[in-house]
Design a protein around this motif. Structure first.
Motif, PDB file in Angstrom:
ATOM      1  N   ASP A 280       0.589  -1.195   0.374  1.00  0.00           N
ATOM      2  CA  ASP A 280      -0.321   0.515  -0.056  1.00  0.00           C
ATOM      3  C   ASP A 280       1.059   1.120   0.129  1.00  0.00           C
ATOM      4  O   ASP A 280       0.553   2.433  -0.657  1.00  0.00           O
ATOM      5  CB  ASP A 280      -1.445   0.059   1.171  1.00  0.00           C
ATOM      6  CG  ASP A 280      -1.817  -1.375   0.788  1.00  0.00           C
ATOM      7  OD1 ASP A 280      -1.925  -1.037   0.223  1.00  0.00           O
ATOM      8  OD2 ASP A 280      -2.079  -1.401   1.711  1.00  0.00           O
ATOM      9  N   TRP A 281       2.110   0.988   0.657  1.00  0.00           N
ATOM     10  CA  TRP A 281       2.725   2.096   0.998  1.00  0.00           C
ATOM     11  C   TRP A 281       3.304   2.739  -0.710  1.00  0.00           C
ATOM     12  O   TRP A 281       3.538   3.673  -0.576  1.00  0.00           O
ATOM     13  CB  TRP A 281       4.235   2.227   1.790  1.00  0.00           C
ATOM     14  CG  TRP A 281       5.002   2.914   1.496  1.00  0.00           C
ATOM     15  CD1 TRP A 281       5.359   4.530   1.369  1.00  0.00           C
ATOM     16  CD2 TRP A 281       6.465   2.645   1.625  1.00  0.00           C
ATOM     17  NE1 TRP A 281       6.629   4.532   1.780  1.00  0.00           N
ATOM     18  CE2 TRP A 281       7.705   3.426   1.304  1.00  0.00           C
ATOM     19  CE3 TRP A 281       7.012   0.836   1.608  1.00  0.00           C
ATOM     20  CZ2 TRP A 281       8.524   3.864   0.902  1.00  0.00           C
ATOM     21  CZ3 TRP A 281       8.507   0.959   1.209  1.00  0.00           C
ATOM     22  CH2 TRP A 281       9.446   2.084   1.429  1.00  0.00           C
ATOM     23  N   LEU A 282       4.014   1.379  -1.078  1.00  0.00           N
ATOM     24  CA  LEU A 282       4.788   1.269  -2.669  1.00  0.00           C
ATOM     25  C   LEU A 282       3.431   2.291  -4.139  1.00  0.00           C
ATOM     26  O   LEU A 282       3.708   3.432  -4.555  1.00  0.00           O
ATOM     27  CB  LEU A 282       5.149   0.081  -2.730  1.00  0.00           C
ATOM     28  CG  LEU A 282       6.842   0.079  -2.291  1.00  0.00           C
ATOM     29  CD1 LEU A 282       7.010  -1.624  -2.484  1.00  0.00           C
ATOM     30  CD2 LEU A 282       7.445   0.817  -1.907  1.00  0.00           C
ATOM     31  N   SER A 283       2.453   1.999  -3.767  1.00  0.00           N
ATOM     32  CA  SER A 283       0.941   1.930  -4.338  1.00  0.00           C
ATOM     33  C   SER A 283       0.848   3.735  -4.167  1.00  0.00           C
ATOM     34  O   SER A 283       0.498   4.651  -5.065  1.00  0.00           O
ATOM     35  CB  SER A 283       0.016   1.050  -4.179  1.00  0.00           C
ATOM     36  OG  SER A 283       0.234   0.432  -4.554  1.00  0.00           O
ATOM     37  N   SER A 284       0.993   3.724  -3.404  1.00  0.00           N
ATOM     38  CA  SER A 284       1.448   6.062  -2.539  1.00  0.00           C
ATOM     39  C   SER A 284       1.888   7.244  -2.953  1.00  0.00           C
ATOM     40  O   SER A 284       1.701   7.311  -3.782  1.00  0.00           O
ATOM     41  CB  SER A 284       0.282   5.638  -0.954  1.00  0.00           C
ATOM     42  OG  SER A 284       0.387   7.233  -1.082  1.00  0.00           O
ATOM     43  N   VAL A 285       3.279   5.884  -3.096  1.00  0.00           N
ATOM     44  CA  VAL A 285       3.922   6.779  -3.257  1.00  0.00           C
ATOM     45  C   VAL A 285       4.283   7.193  -4.475  1.00  0.00           C
ATOM     46  O   VAL A 285       4.605   8.289  -4.940  1.00  0.00           O
ATOM     47  CB  VAL A 285       5.653   6.411  -2.706  1.00  0.00           C
ATOM     48  CG1 VAL A 285       6.778   7.337  -3.381  1.00  0.00           C
ATOM     49  CG2 VAL A 285       5.683   6.328  -1.220  1.00  0.00           C
ATOM     50  N   LYS A 286       3.596   5.703  -5.572  1.00  0.00           N
ATOM     51  CA  LYS A 286       4.025   6.108  -6.861  1.00  0.00           C
ATOM     52  C   LYS A 286       2.581   7.013  -7.657  1.00  0.00           C
ATOM     53  O   LYS A 286       2.837   7.405  -8.958  1.00  0.00           O
ATOM     54  CB  LYS A 286       3.923   4.829  -7.310  1.00  0.00           C
ATOM     55  CG  LYS A 286       5.420   4.130  -7.373  1.00  0.00           C
ATOM     56  CD  LYS A 286       5.811   2.733  -7.815  1.00  0.00           C
ATOM     57  CE  LYS A 286       6.979   2.189  -6.880  1.00  0.00           C
ATOM     58  NZ  LYS A 286       6.617   0.367  -7.717  1.00  0.00           N
ATOM     59  N   LYS A 287       1.658   6.357  -7.381  1.00  0.00           N
ATOM     60  CA  LYS A 287       0.957   7.486  -7.531  1.00  0.00           C
ATOM     61  C   LYS A 287       0.823   9.642  -6.681  1.00  0.00           C
ATOM     62  O   LYS A 287       0.057  10.054  -7.647  1.00  0.00           O
ATOM     63  CB  LYS A 287      -1.021   7.200  -6.668  1.00  0.00           C
ATOM     64  CG  LYS A 287      -1.812   7.967  -7.056  1.00  0.00           C
ATOM     65  CD  LYS A 287      -2.705   7.448  -6.199  1.00  0.00           C
ATOM     66  CE  LYS A 287      -3.615   5.490  -6.199  1.00  0.00           C
ATOM     67  NZ  LYS A 287      -4.557   5.414  -5.688  1.00  0.00           N
ATOM     68  N   ASP A 288       1.434   9.058  -5.613  1.00  0.00           N
ATOM     69  CA  ASP A 288       1.637  10.569  -5.424  1.00  0.00           C
ATOM     70  C   ASP A 288       2.891  11.453  -6.707  1.00  0.00           C
ATOM     71  O   ASP A 288       3.191  12.504  -7.032  1.00  0.00           O
ATOM     72  CB  ASP A 288       2.103  10.709  -3.725  1.00  0.00           C
ATOM     73  CG  ASP A 288       2.512  12.074  -3.687  1.00  0.00           C
ATOM     74  OD1 ASP A 288       1.778  12.767  -4.063  1.00  0.00           O
ATOM     75  OD2 ASP A 288       3.191  12.276  -2.968  1.00  0.00           O
ATOM     76  N   VAL A 289       4.313  10.250  -7.019  1.00  0.00           N
ATOM     77  CA  VAL A 289       4.678  10.933  -7.896  1.00  0.00           C
ATOM     78  C   VAL A 289       4.445  11.192  -9.598  1.00  0.00           C
ATOM     79  O   VAL A 289       4.693  12.038  -9.817  1.00  0.00           O
ATOM     80  CB  VAL A 289       5.880   9.307  -8.404  1.00  0.00           C
ATOM     81  CG1 VAL A 289       6.809  10.177  -8.898  1.00  0.00           C
ATOM     82  CG2 VAL A 289       6.970  10.243  -6.629  1.00  0.00           C
ATOM     83  N   ASP A 290       2.866   9.659  -9.341  1.00  0.00           N
ATOM     84  CA  ASP A 290       2.920  10.587 -10.887  1.00  0.00           C
ATOM     85  C   ASP A 290       2.018  11.798 -10.768  1.00  0.00           C
ATOM     86  O   ASP A 290       2.029  12.899 -11.360  1.00  0.00           O
ATOM     87  CB  ASP A 290       1.991   9.360 -10.686  1.00  0.00           C
ATOM     88  CG  ASP A 290       2.287   7.956 -11.378  1.00  0.00           C
ATOM     89  OD1 ASP A 290       3.545   8.104 -11.959  1.00  0.00           O
ATOM     90  OD2 ASP A 290       2.085   6.947 -11.500  1.00  0.00           O
TER      91      ASP A 290
END
Length: 883
Positions: A280-290
């Protein structure tokens, strides 16, 4: 068997003792962080002894304003109290390390250099509070909970035990949380530089979980360090998603039972399986970067001129056709390079190296107006490695001669004319701007010491332009070199602003700026001094810095997914757009502080300080060992009571230990005692006594660091005397040590690069004179075919051996379980050969080192060696496992 068991315990205990005493040994030469030659002073508060080196009074004054209140907030939040009263030490040193924690001695060291570039932004209101918050968290986490029985024998054993079960990403992530949460949300977890590095990691597809961040040995290149970058992002996610209470619960759970591990603690706190939490953390970071990248809009970033990444920075350009820049290549030693704009040719100017390696070997560089001299500030070790000082050198580009300037603590430099250099100087946490004249060797003060944290500096005609942080606001200032005018703040606004540069015609002031939060992106901006308007010049994804104009081209450093690189933008004003958010102030800066009164107020509260000698471990330990007699087929038991005591001074200078045992077998009664004193010399002495054997051992070493021909030089001589009585009296006098000249580093290889390296060991017996035994090894190494080649010879009494090694480029595998529990980091290949003249023996082979992560959150290495022995006419194989 019985004897071996008890002797093994004695050896183990002595090794453990040495490990405890050198727990904080990060300094490359001596395991202490304070200077024994300094007379320290102390101001005691409710919770702390604030110890300081004279001339650090300003920083102490600032810290005393809020130190105890900050201590209460952080200890209450984590619900942990240190073992004893905390000691905070202020060192007036331009050390490249800003601060560190020594949990064994319960000491925090703060080095007064708050203008470090590239690791975090200069937007905190109180820098000493910022670093104190970070380091106090390390103290608390390492001392929390644990097994109470361990404290029966003293705090260090419990401290070391706790640290084994706390991965680096938890340590640094929580420390960054503290530095941000307790300092007005100004810290790395709300910082454009932190976010820039994190976005680069995501774009490089290297953020794959917690793997590689469990220990402090990073994979590849992390400008901020993997535990800081990955750990900070993870802790920030947990706190934002599940709240502060979840963080506190995870810490409490870990403190109550370290063995159950980090996964159990966070699962219990978040009620989420750890693997899912990481996902969930990895998905959140990548979504935030996008999301952040989608807001950038049309990119304006020019042409990329370099591809080596890492630290390509500190661009400097004379008013000619070239731009100079500092460059690190993963397969070569760091260099200053030149890019010729008209021919698009890059060429090496000067190789750099040093004992220090963190964020580059140099801090600042500048080219003289006539283009003939290059000045740069380099970090070097001095005083036997005790302090790391910044030194200014001038390289004559015509004859390549190098000279060192008599400048104290230079930080940033810029040429004012062909004979004058302007530089910023740090002393005791205060900054000033000074001028050095080559012609007559005189100095001139342009601005007096003040709390303005100067972060970059440049010149134009007779004016000095610099960025400085005042109470957390980083703005652009101007001051006249002739000192007839006051310091003026000329560009302000709700941005972090750095790297001012004035174009040749004086019309534009260029600078790099970003909003002071996680969504900010550093871009190049320009102020039109004629029209009094601001323009945005670049629009990049990650960050643009250090703008310089040559002709109609803008050169700047752009952070990319593989590090910093040099970029060029043609006709740079043609794509610019006018922006708001900045203000042309032209406002006189007033420093209303009375430093004399501040110094006197601290002086009145202080008294001389000598680090106390204290017991850190002591106790009694019963042992039982069994031995069998095969003739009678019986088993006998031997009972032994071991007592021990360890004393250590607060700064780690003086260490003493005693170890005694009483056994039912009187021949095994023993007594051992000794000392280990660290300073600008290392002195140790020990004695072991029982009915069978008496041994005395003493050694003395003194590291010497200096500069020779512009290169770092280390001479580390040691002498040792061993006296032993068993059946006969024997002794040995040894002279051994190491010499390194001109070291540098190639990060993608297992072999470092040294111009000259030598180890030696010469021994003889005064009681039984004979031919001395000696072993001398001399070698050199250099980059070659993207690897490192090493050539050398060993002289051992009458035998001579020559050897050769070649380290292939490091193969970064970076395969991890996303939870960081286990992973394959790197694979190193080393080819070697040697020839022994004495017996005409030739060996050649290949060694493979497979580096894994993580065994108790540290690396372990599997080494496989295959060699062909010409004398034996056969192959030899060796497999080893190193932790």
């Amino acid at each position: 068997m019985d004897l071996k068991l008890k002797r093994s315990f004695v050896v183990f205990f002595l090794l453990a003792t040495a490990a405890v005493m050198s727990y904080a040994a990060i300094n490359p030469f001596v395991p202490v962080f304070s200077n024994p030659d300094v007379t320290y002073k102390v101001v005691s508060t409710k919770y702390m002894d604030v110890v300081y080196q004279p001339s650090s009074e300003w920083a102490v004054y600032k810290f005393l304003e809020n130190g105890d209140a900050l201590y209460e907030k952080i200890t209450d939040f984590y619900n942990i109290q240190p073992f004893s009263k905390l000691t905070v030490v202020f060192e007036n040193d331009t050390n490249i390390v800003n601060s560190l924690a020594d949990p064994v001695d319960n000491v925090i060291y703060i080095f007064l250099n708050s203008s470090q570039r590239g690791f975090f932004s200069s937007d905190v209101e109180s820098w000493v509070d910022f670093v104190f918050s970070h380091e106090l968290t390390h103290i608390l986490l390492t001392q929390m909970g644990g097994t109470p029985q361990m404290r029966v024998y003293g705090d260090p054993l419990s401290t070391i035990y706790n640290s084994v079960f706390i991965p680096a990403y938890v340590q640094e992530g929580l420390a960054e949380y503290s530095e941000t949460h307790f300092n007005g949300n100004k810290g790395r977890l709300n910082d454009p530089l932190f976010e820039m590095y994190l976005k680069g990691l995501v774009l490089a597809k290297r953020l794959n979980g917690l793997g590689g961040a469990a220990s402090y040995s990073a994979d590849g290149w992390y400008p901020m360090g993997a535990p800081y970058l990955v750990g900070g992002s993870f802790i920030r996610y947990v706190s934002s998603k599940y709240g502060e209470k979840a963080l506190k619960k995870a810490i409490d759970t870990l403190a109550s039972n370290h063995v159950l591990g980090v996964a159990h603690a966070f699962e219990k706190a978040t009620k989420t399986p750890f693997k899912k939490l990481i996902g969930d953390w990895l998905s959140s970071v990548k979504k935030d970067v996008d999301s952040q990248l989608s807001k950038v809009g049309t990119r304006i970033e020019g042409v990329q001129l370099t591809n080596q990444g890492r630290w390509t920075a500190f661009v400097s350009a004379p008013s000619k056709d070239s731009v100079f820049f500092y460059s690190e290549d993963q397969n070569d030693i760091p260099k200053i390079k030149e890019y010729v704009a008209s021919s698009a040719v890059k060429r090496d100017v000067y190789p750099l190296g040093g004992f220090l390696y963190q964020g580059g070997y140099i801090r600042s560089m500048s080219i003289s107006p006539d283009g003939n001299k290059l000045a740069f500030v380099k970090w070097i070790s001095q005083d036997g490695g005790f302090v790391n000082r910044s030194v200014c050198f001038v390289l004559n580009l015509k004859n390549r001669s190098l000279s060192q300037l008599p400048i104290k603590n230079p930080m940033d430099i810029s040429w004012l004319s062909k004979d004058k250099i302007v530089y910023s100087e740090e002393d005791g946490g205060l900054y000033s701007i000074k001028e050095y004249n080559f012609t007559d060797g005189t100095f001139k003060t342009i601005t007096h010491y003040s709390p303005m944290v100067i972060t970059s500096l440049s010149t134009y005609k007779n004016n000095v332009y610099f960025s400085a942080s005042v109470d957390g606001n980083e703005d652009i200032y101007e001051v006249s070199e002739n000192g007839t005018e006051s310091v003026k703040k000329i560009i302000s606004g709700d941005f972090l602003k750095v790297d001012p540069f004035v174009t040749k015609d004086g019309r534009y002031i260029l600078f790099s700026a970003a909003k002071p939060d996680k969504d900010g992106i550093f871009n190049v901006y320009a102020f039109d001094t004629f029209e009094k308007r601001f323009y945005q010049i670049t629009n990049v994804e990650l960050g643009a810095f250090s703008p310089h104009v040559v002709g109609d081209k803008l050169f700047y450093t752009n952070y990319t997914k593989n590090g910093y690189n040099l970029f060029a933008l043609d006709r740079w004003m043609s794509t610019s757009r006018e922006v708001n958010g900045f203000k042309w102030d032209n406002e006189v800066y007033k420093d209303e502080l009375n430093l004399t009164e501040i110094y006197l107020s601290v002086e009145k509260k202080s008294k001389p300080y000598s680090p106390p000698l204290q017991t850190i471990a002591s106790g009694m330990l019963p042992l039982v060992s069994l031995s069998s007699l095969s003739a009678s087929n019986t088993v006998s038991a031997t009972y032994t009571l071991v007592g021990f005591d360890m004393l250590r001074s607060k700064f780690g200078w003086n260490n003493f230990y005693a170890l005694g045992s009483i056994s039912t077998d009187s021949t095994e009664d023993s007594l051992a005692f000794g000392m280990i004193n660290y300073g600008k010399y290392n002195l140790s002495a020990s004695a072991f006594l029982n009915l069978k054997e008496q041994v005395f051992d003493a050694s003395l070493s003194y590291p010497i660091t200096l500069m020779m021909w512009g290169n770092d030089f280390l001479f580390y001589p040691s002498i040792e005397y061993l006296l032993k009585h068993e059946q006969d009296i024997t002794d040995k006098f040894s002279f051994y040590g190491e010499m390194i000249f001109g070291p540098s580093f190639v990060p993608s290889n297992v072999l470092g690069v040294h111009s000259l390296h030598m180890n030696w060991n010469v021994a003889f017996s005064p009681l039984n004179p004979s031919t001395p035994t000696y072993n001398v090894e001399v070698d050199t190494s250099f980059p070659m075919f993207y690897g490192v080649s090493r050539l050398g010879a060993t002289f051992e009494n009458s035998s001579i051996k020559i050897f050769q090694k070649f380290a292939f480029p490091n193969l970064s595998v970076n395969w991890y379980d996303i939870t960081g529990v286990f992973g394959l980091k790197t694979i190193d290949f080393l080819q070697f050969s040697d020839y022994m003249f004495e017996n005409n023996d030739f060996d050649v082979g290949l060694q493979t080192d497979v580096n894994f992560d993580s065994f108790f959150y540290s690396e372990f290495k599997l080494s496989i060696k295959v060699a062909y022995d010409h004398l034996k006419n056969g192959f030899e194989y060796h497999i080893g496992l190193n932790f």
